[in-house]
Design an enzyme around this catalytic site. Structure first.
Site, mmCIF file in Angstrom:
data_model
loop_
_atom_site.group_PDB
_atom_site.id
_atom_site.type_symbol
_atom_site.label_atom_id
_atom_site.label_comp_id
_atom_site.label_asym_id
_atom_site.label_seq_id
_atom_site.Cartn_x
_atom_site.Cartn_y
_atom_site.Cartn_z
ATOM 1 N N GLY A 103 0.780 -1.227 0.000
ATOM 2 C CA GLY A 103 0.000 0.000 0.000
ATOM 3 C C GLY A 103 0.814 1.279 0.000
ATOM 4 O O GLY A 103 0.290 2.342 -0.320
ATOM 5 N N ASP A 104 2.091 1.204 0.350
ATOM 6 C CA ASP A 104 2.942 2.394 0.370
ATOM 7 C C ASP A 104 4.379 2.016 0.026
ATOM 8 O O ASP A 104 5.306 2.322 0.767
ATOM 9 C CB ASP A 104 2.869 3.065 1.749
ATOM 10 C CG ASP A 104 3.553 4.429 1.777
ATOM 11 O OD1 ASP A 104 3.724 5.036 0.701
ATOM 12 O OD2 ASP A 104 3.938 4.879 2.878
ATOM 13 N N LEU A 105 4.546 1.334 -1.097
ATOM 14 C CA LEU A 105 5.885 0.910 -1.505
ATOM 15 C C LEU A 105 6.686 2.092 -2.018
ATOM 16 O O LEU A 105 6.345 2.696 -3.031
ATOM 17 C CB LEU A 105 5.802 -0.157 -2.599
ATOM 18 C CG LEU A 105 5.414 -1.551 -2.152
ATOM 19 C CD1 LEU A 105 5.244 -2.458 -3.361
ATOM 20 C CD2 LEU A 105 6.443 -2.123 -1.206
ATOM 21 N N ASN A 126 10.798 2.892 2.325
ATOM 22 C CA ASN A 126 10.205 1.833 3.138
ATOM 23 C C ASN A 126 10.873 0.484 2.912
ATOM 24 O O ASN A 126 10.306 -0.558 3.219
ATOM 25 C CB ASN A 126 8.695 1.736 2.863
ATOM 26 C CG ASN A 126 7.949 2.891 3.479
ATOM 27 O OD1 ASN A 126 8.420 3.520 4.417
ATOM 28 N ND2 ASN A 126 6.787 3.199 2.938
#
Length: 180
Positions: A90-92, A96
Site C-alpha cells: 500500500g505504500d511501496l 520503506n
C-alpha cells in the site's frame, strides 16, 4: 536497531552521486610527481600507478553495480512473495525498504496501509506506486526498476498477468497526469 539498517533510498542516492564525484577519489589527472631526496633528484612517472588506480576504481564501480543489480532482483523476489501471499503493501517506496547491515538483506517496513487482496489490479497498483516513487526519487534508474519487474515476473504467481495489468495502470496514470 535503527543503526543496523540503511535505507535503500540512501543506497540508490549514493550510486547516482558517485558518478558526479568520480574524480574526487581518482588521481587519473596526475601525470607525474616531482620529488627530491638526499641521494637522487628527478621525476617519478605516475602512469603505471594511475592505471592501477583506474582499474581498481572500475572494478569497484562494477562490483557496486553488480551489488545494486542483485539488490533490485532481491526486491523483485520479496515483492513477488508478498503478492503471491495476497499481501498488498500500500505504500511501496524506497524509503520503506531497509538494508540490514549484518547480512545485507532487504527488509520492508511501514505496513500502515497494507491489506490482503487476491485482485491482480491491487498488485499492479502496488507496483505502480513503487515505480512512481522510485523513478521520481532516483532519476535515470529505469534499468534498475526493470530488474525488479523481471525478477517479480519470474517469481510471482500470475506475474505476467500482473505486469500486463501494470501497463494498463500506467496508461491510466498518464491520462490522469495529463488531464487531471
Amino acid at each position: 536497531m535503527a543503526t543496523a539498517h540503511k535505507r535503500i533510498h540512501q543506497s540508490l542516492s549514493s550510486t547516482n552521486t558517485n558518478k558526479s564525484k568520480k574524480n574526487t577519489y581518482s588521481i587519473a589527472n596526475v601525470k607525474e610527481i616531482n620529488y627530491e631526496d638526499k641521494t637522487k633528484k628527478g621525476k617519478f612517472n605516475q602512469s603505471n600507478q594511475t592505471k592501477k588506480i583506474n582499474q581498481t576504481n572500475q572494478t569497484n564501480q562494477t562490483n557496486q553495480q553488480e551489488s545494486l543489480n542483485n539488490m533490485m532482483q532481491k526486491l523483485g523476489l520479496i515483492l513477488a512473495k508478498f503478492h503471491s501471499a495476497d499481501l498488498i503493501h500500500g505504500d511501496l517506496t524506497t524509503s520503506n525498504v531497509l538494508i540490514r547491515e549484518i547480512d545485507f538483506e532487504l527488509v520492508l517496513i511501514d505496513f500502515g496501509l497494507s491489506y490482503t487482496s487476491t485482485m491482480i489490479e491491487d498488485k499492479a497498483v502496488d507496483l505502480y506506486v513503487l515505480e512512481r516513487a522510485f523513478l521520481s526519487t532516483h532519476p535515470n534508474t529505469e534499468q534498475l526498476f526493470q530488474l525488479i519487474l523481471d525478477s517479480y515476473a519470474q517469481h510471482a504467481k500470475k506475474g505476467n498477468e500482473i505486469l500486463a495489468r501494470l501497463e494498463k495502470v500506467r496508461q491510466r496514470g498518464r491520462k490522469k497526469l495529463a488531464f487531471g
